[in-house]
Design a protein around this motif. Structure first.
Motif, PDB file in Angstrom:
ATOM      1  N   GLY A  61       0.829  -1.201   0.000  1.00  0.00           N
ATOM      2  CA  GLY A  61       0.000   0.000   0.000  1.00  0.00           C
ATOM      3  C   GLY A  61       0.862   1.248   0.000  1.00  0.00           C
ATOM      4  N   ASP A  62       0.354   2.318   0.581  1.00  0.00           N
ATOM      5  CA  ASP A  62       1.047   3.599   0.555  1.00  0.00           C
ATOM      6  C   ASP A  62       2.190   3.633   1.560  1.00  0.00           C
ATOM      7  OD1 ASP A  62      -0.652   4.457  -1.372  1.00  0.00           O
ATOM      8  OD2 ASP A  62      -1.961   5.601  -0.032  1.00  0.00           O
ATOM      9  N   THR A  63       3.330   4.152   1.106  1.00  0.00           N
ATOM     10  CA  THR A  63       4.476   4.405   1.981  1.00  0.00           C
ATOM     11  C   THR A  63       4.985   5.810   1.705  1.00  0.00           C
ATOM     12  OG1 THR A  63       6.012   3.452   0.365  1.00  0.00           O
ATOM     13  CG2 THR A  63       5.185   1.985   2.096  1.00  0.00           C
ATOM     14  N   ASP A  64       5.852   6.289   2.555  1.00  0.00           N
ATOM     15  CA  ASP A  64       6.340   7.657   2.462  1.00  0.00           C
ATOM     16  C   ASP A  64       7.622   7.715   1.641  1.00  0.00           C
ATOM     17  OD1 ASP A  64       6.301  10.355   2.869  1.00  0.00           O
ATOM     18  OD2 ASP A  64       7.288  10.271   4.830  1.00  0.00           O
ATOM     19  N   GLY A  65       7.562   7.233   0.392  1.00  0.00           N
ATOM     20  CA  GLY A  65       8.713   7.303  -0.486  1.00  0.00           C
ATOM     21  C   GLY A  65       9.469   5.997  -0.578  1.00  0.00           C
ATOM     22  N   PRO A  66      10.479   5.929  -1.466  1.00  0.00           N
ATOM     23  CA  PRO A  66      11.192   4.672  -1.726  1.00  0.00           C
ATOM     24  C   PRO A  66      11.992   4.135  -0.549  1.00  0.00           C
ATOM     25  CG  PRO A  66      12.200   6.507  -2.911  1.00  0.00           C
ATOM     26  CD  PRO A  66      10.910   7.007  -2.375  1.00  0.00           C
ATOM     27  N   VAL A  67      12.573   4.995   0.278  1.00  0.00           N
ATOM     28  CA  VAL A  67      13.334   4.496   1.420  1.00  0.00           C
ATOM     29  C   VAL A  67      12.411   3.790   2.397  1.00  0.00           C
ATOM     30  CG1 VAL A  67      14.745   5.135   3.420  1.00  0.00           C
ATOM     31  CG2 VAL A  67      15.185   6.193   1.198  1.00  0.00           C
ATOM     32  N   ALA A  68      11.262   4.383   2.668  1.00  0.00           N
ATOM     33  CA  ALA A  68      10.292   3.745   3.555  1.00  0.00           C
ATOM     34  C   ALA A  68       9.819   2.426   2.970  1.00  0.00           C
ATOM     35  CB  ALA A  68       9.107   4.680   3.799  1.00  0.00           C
ATOM     36  N   CYS A  69       9.669   2.374   1.652  1.00  0.00           N
ATOM     37  CA  CYS A  69       9.222   1.143   0.985  1.00  0.00           C
ATOM     38  C   CYS A  69      10.248   0.026   1.155  1.00  0.00           C
ATOM     39  CB  CYS A  69       8.969   1.413  -0.495  1.00  0.00           C
ATOM     40  SG  CYS A  69       8.611  -0.061  -1.479  1.00  0.00           S
ATOM     41  N   VAL A  70      11.502   0.292   0.811  1.00  0.00           N
ATOM     42  CA  VAL A  70      12.507  -0.775   0.864  1.00  0.00           C
ATOM     43  C   VAL A  70      12.760  -1.233   2.299  1.00  0.00           C
ATOM     44  CG1 VAL A  70      13.575  -0.009  -1.274  1.00  0.00           C
ATOM     45  CG2 VAL A  70      14.495   0.824   0.907  1.00  0.00           C
ATOM     46  N   GLU A  71      12.683  -0.316   3.243  1.00  0.00           N
ATOM     47  CA  GLU A  71      12.874  -0.708   4.640  1.00  0.00           C
ATOM     48  C   GLU A  71      11.727  -1.597   5.111  1.00  0.00           C
ATOM     49  OE1 GLU A  71      13.377   2.985   6.711  1.00  0.00           O
ATOM     50  OE2 GLU A  71      15.533   3.091   6.278  1.00  0.00           O
ATOM     51  N   ALA A  72      10.513  -1.299   4.673  1.00  0.00           N
ATOM     52  CA  ALA A  72       9.365  -2.130   5.034  1.00  0.00           C
ATOM     53  C   ALA A  72       9.476  -3.513   4.400  1.00  0.00           C
ATOM     54  CB  ALA A  72       8.069  -1.450   4.599  1.00  0.00           C
ATOM     55  N   CYS A  73       9.990  -3.574   3.167  1.00  0.00           N
ATOM     56  CA  CYS A  73      10.161  -4.868   2.498  1.00  0.00           C
ATOM     57  C   CYS A  73      11.269  -5.682   3.155  1.00  0.00           C
ATOM     58  CB  CYS A  73      10.464  -4.663   1.018  1.00  0.00           C
ATOM     59  SG  CYS A  73       9.049  -4.071   0.048  1.00  0.00           S
ATOM     60  N   GLU A  74      12.339  -5.018   3.542  1.00  0.00           N
ATOM     61  CA  GLU A  74      13.450  -5.736   4.171  1.00  0.00           C
ATOM     62  C   GLU A  74      13.020  -6.372   5.496  1.00  0.00           C
ATOM     63  OE1 GLU A  74      18.118  -5.053   5.489  1.00  0.00           O
ATOM     64  OE2 GLU A  74      16.975  -3.413   4.579  1.00  0.00           O
ATOM     65  N   ILE A  75      12.208  -5.671   6.256  1.00  0.00           N
ATOM     66  CA  ILE A  75      11.697  -6.224   7.515  1.00  0.00           C
ATOM     67  C   ILE A  75      10.923  -7.509   7.256  1.00  0.00           C
ATOM     68  CG2 ILE A  75      10.021  -5.823   9.365  1.00  0.00           C
ATOM     69  CD1 ILE A  75      10.831  -2.878   9.315  1.00  0.00           C
ATOM     70  N   ARG A  76      10.301  -7.594   6.089  1.00  0.00           N
ATOM     71  CA  ARG A  76       9.508  -8.782   5.727  1.00  0.00           C
ATOM     72  C   ARG A  76      10.323  -9.796   4.923  1.00  0.00           C
ATOM     73  NH1 ARG A  76       6.584  -4.336   6.338  1.00  0.00           N
ATOM     74  NH2 ARG A  76       4.452  -4.462   7.140  1.00  0.00           N
ATOM     75  N   ASP A  77      11.643  -9.638   4.926  1.00  0.00           N
ATOM     76  CA  ASP A  77      12.579 -10.589   4.295  1.00  0.00           C
ATOM     77  C   ASP A  77      12.497 -10.602   2.779  1.00  0.00           C
ATOM     78  OD1 ASP A  77      13.678 -11.429   6.740  1.00  0.00           O
ATOM     79  OD2 ASP A  77      12.091 -12.905   7.029  1.00  0.00           O
ATOM     80  N   PHE A  78      12.141  -9.484   2.178  1.00  0.00           N
ATOM     81  CA  PHE A  78      12.211  -9.335   0.728  1.00  0.00           C
ATOM     82  C   PHE A  78      13.490  -8.587   0.364  1.00  0.00           C
ATOM     83  CE2 PHE A  78       7.698 -10.007   1.376  1.00  0.00           C
ATOM     84  CZ  PHE A  78       7.304 -10.749   0.256  1.00  0.00           C
ATOM     85  N   SER A  79      14.052  -8.912  -0.789  1.00  0.00           N
ATOM     86  CA  SER A  79      15.278  -8.241  -1.236  1.00  0.00           C
ATOM     87  C   SER A  79      15.058  -7.378  -2.465  1.00  0.00           C
ATOM     88  CB  SER A  79      16.367  -9.274  -1.537  1.00  0.00           C
ATOM     89  OG  SER A  79      15.962 -10.151  -2.575  1.00  0.00           O
TER      90      SER A  79
END
Length: 253
Positions: A61-79
């Motif tokens: 869903g919505d995140t506050d830009g690309p850094v917030a997106c990649v950090e949220a994905c990394e927490i969920r074990d996505f690369s």
């Protein structure tokens, strides 16, 4: 740790160039807080078009830009991750995505990210144009690091495997792709506007010229792009950064 204190290490140390033990020195007003932050391995790969289907992605869903997106994905074990506008998807594969001209990624990011800069938040013309991000596979340690003391940016050459798929989604070949990767030593977060996709060359011996705000290095061919005994000549490659307009940071070569 890359920024480990000599006293804490019990003497002089040799920095390690691995994502899991590379850290940034926090700018913290509390001198008692000596915590370190890991330097993010996330890299901007460019503008891509294709199908982000539900079988290999997770829509956050919505995140506050690309850094917030990649950090949220990394927490969920996505690369891997893609961004379009404020929407963020975490990926397990990019087999359905094809690189396109960067000029097509002209959608503005959320205003909190470099004042709503473009390029890093997908395209407007088609709903399947995304900005793609991935954690690098390794740091090219012999390329060296370069530090910009005015912006607190650390530059290094990183590599990742680039796979080619057939129509059935099977891997048919692989190659290495290299990038200038940039992170902030203030907090360890990626500085995507200062990252550069290298073309048919590696960048070695990195140095930062603080008088002219430019990154310098020796341009040499990929080892997979030349014969073992083939002669080659090194050239000096320059990247000049202009950040006077925060919304439109320019990288000149």
């Amino acid at each position: 740790q890359f920024w480990a204190d000599v006293e804490a290490a019990g003497g002089s140390i040799t920095p390690l160039y691995l994502p899991s033990n590379t850290y940034a020195k926090q700018l913290n007003p509390d001198p008692k807080n000596t915590a370190r932050s890991r330097l993010s391995p996330w890299t901007f790969l460019g503008c891509y078009q294709g199908d982000v289907d539900s079988t290999n992605s997770l829509l956050l869903g919505d995140t506050d830009g690309p850094v917030a997106c990649v950090e949220a994905c990394e927490i969920r074990d996505f690369s891997m991750a893609v961004v379009r506008g404020s929407s963020c998807w975490c990926l397990t594969s990019r087999r359905n995505l094809q690189i396109i001209d960067e000029d097509l990624c002209e959608m503005e990011c959320p205003s909190s990210y470099f004042e709503g800069t473009k390029l890093f938040c997908g395209g407007v013309l088609q709903p399947d144009m995304y900005s793609l991000y991935q954690m690098y596979d390794f740091v090219h340690a012999t390329a060296g690091d370069a530090y910009d003391p005015w912006r607190f940016n650390l530059y290094r050459t990183v590599g990742m495997e680039e796979l080619t798929y057939d129509n059935l989604g099977n891997v048919i070949s692989s190659d290495m792709r290299f990038y200038v990767h940039t992170v902030s030593l203030s907090d360890g977060r990626p500085m995507f506007p200062y990252q550069v996709r290298l073309k048919e060359f590696l960048l070695m011996g990195l140095k930062y010229d603080i008088d002219d705000s430019r990154l310098l290095g020796f341009e040499v061919p990929f080892w997979t792009k030349k014969q073992r005994l083939e002669n080659f000549s090194m050239n000096i490659k320059m990247f000049r950064f202009d950040s006077r307009d925060t919304k439109n940071i320019q990288v000149f070569t």
